[in-house]
Motif scaffolding. Structure first.
Motif, short mmCIF file in Angstrom:
data_model
loop_
_atom_site.label_atom_id
_atom_site.label_comp_id
_atom_site.label_asym_id
_atom_site.label_seq_id
_atom_site.Cartn_x
_atom_site.Cartn_y
_atom_site.Cartn_z
N ASN A 64 73.37 53.30 89.13
CA ASN A 64 72.91 51.94 89.40
C ASN A 64 72.88 51.08 88.14
OD1 ASN A 64 72.17 51.71 92.35
ND2 ASN A 64 71.07 53.58 91.81
N ILE A 65 72.52 51.66 87.02
CA ILE A 65 72.55 50.93 85.76
C ILE A 65 73.99 50.63 85.38
CG2 ILE A 65 72.07 51.08 83.29
CD1 ILE A 65 69.54 52.67 84.02
N ALA A 66 74.86 51.63 85.54
CA ALA A 66 76.29 51.43 85.25
C ALA A 66 76.85 50.30 86.11
CB ALA A 66 77.06 52.72 85.49
N LYS A 67 76.47 50.27 87.38
CA LYS A 67 76.92 49.22 88.29
C LYS A 67 76.46 47.85 87.81
CE LYS A 67 78.46 47.27 92.08
NZ LYS A 67 79.92 47.04 92.27
N ARG A 95 59.39 55.84 86.35
CA ARG A 95 58.39 56.38 87.27
C ARG A 95 57.68 55.27 88.04
NH1 ARG A 95 58.38 61.61 86.02
NH2 ARG A 95 56.41 62.30 86.93
N TYR A 96 57.85 54.03 87.60
CA TYR A 96 57.25 52.89 88.29
C TYR A 96 58.29 51.82 88.57
CZ TYR A 96 52.66 54.72 86.85
OH TYR A 96 51.55 55.50 86.66
N SER A 97 58.12 51.12 89.67
CA SER A 97 58.95 49.95 89.96
C SER A 97 58.09 48.72 90.25
CB SER A 97 59.87 50.22 91.15
OG SER A 97 59.12 50.56 92.30
N THR A 109 60.41 45.70 89.51
CA THR A 109 61.77 46.18 89.28
C THR A 109 61.71 47.05 88.03
OG1 THR A 109 62.74 44.45 87.87
CG2 THR A 109 62.81 44.08 90.28
N ARG A 110 62.79 47.75 87.72
CA ARG A 110 62.76 48.66 86.57
C ARG A 110 62.65 47.90 85.25
NH1 ARG A 110 61.37 53.36 89.17
NH2 ARG A 110 62.31 53.11 91.24
N ASP A 153 67.15 46.81 92.23
CA ASP A 153 66.02 47.32 91.46
C ASP A 153 66.43 47.61 90.01
OD1 ASP A 153 63.68 48.54 90.59
OD2 ASP A 153 63.92 50.34 91.81
N PHE A 154 67.55 48.31 89.86
CA PHE A 154 68.02 48.68 88.52
C PHE A 154 68.90 47.60 87.88
CE2 PHE A 154 66.83 52.86 90.11
CZ PHE A 154 66.31 53.47 88.98
#
Length: 210
Positions: A64-67, A95-97, A109-110, A153-154
């Motif tokens: 997701n980070i790569a995306k 561990r939290y969002s 969000t992250r 999110d990421f």
């Protein structure tokens, strides 16, 4: 025939004199789970998560980070390291969002963005425009919409860097220097470039080979 005969011996010389163009450097937006684990060791698993339904592993985070880097065109490894380090710190290693301390509604969000930034972020994503409009500015609902899809999110860290940081901050950050990183944290994120944040940045720089 004679002119052609005279030119033939010159062809190898002309070929050798022609400039050789180096291939363009390929952009790299790939991030592996192993790299995420180097930066955020706790992300190896979600055993005993501190907040139900919020923990994510490196296996979830990496693609997701790569995306997000691909979507927002973040191809500088130095910028990528800074973004991942910020998210790892803010989310306590994924561990939290959501914000729990002090518990600001709509903050999350992250990248642990404020409600106002999450509103801007959500409005920038065409795929969820109807849902965002229906939320009618409700910060909690907007965060729920973003967290419903791991890609969003990421994706907040890369979005923030590319839309909220000015070019001067980004150019300095791309140098890979501590000064550039500090300028990003203090001059764009708007917080203290303290030792805790620096530790994650140093791990990210090493993991991504900056």
């Amino acid at each position: 025939m004679r002119p052609t005969t005279l030119l033939l011996p010159l062809l190898p010389l002309l070929a050798s004199a022609a400039p050789t163009l180096a291939p363009a450097a390929e952009s790299n937006t790939q991030v592996t789970a192993q790299q995420i684990q180097q930066i955020a060791p706790k992300s190896v698993n979600c055993d005993n998560p501190p907040a139900k339904g919020e923990c994510a592993t490196a296996d979830q985070a990496a693609p997701n980070i790569a995306k997000s880097f691909e979507t927002y065109g973040v191809t500088s490894r130095a910028e990528q390291a800074a973004v991942i380090a910020l998210m790892a710190f803010e989310s306590e290693e994924f561990r939290y969002s959501r914000n729990h301390f002090p518990g600001t509604v709509g903050k999350g969000t992250r990248n642990m963005q404020s409600p106002s930034y999450n509103a801007k972020y959500a409005e920038s994503i065409p795929a969820i425009s109807d849902k965002v409009s229906a939320a009618n500015g409700d910060a909690g609902q907007i965060l729920d919409i973003l967290l419903a899809d791991e890609e969003y999110d990421f994706g907040s860290g890369a979005w923030f860097l590319t839309t909220q940081c000015d070019q001067g901050v980004r150019q300095a950050l791309q140098s890979g220097s501590e000064e550039g990183w500090s300028g990003y944290i203090s001059g764009c994120v708007g917080t203290d470039a303290n030792e805790g944040r620096k530790g994650y940045w140093e791990s990210a720089v090493k993991a991504l080979g900056v």
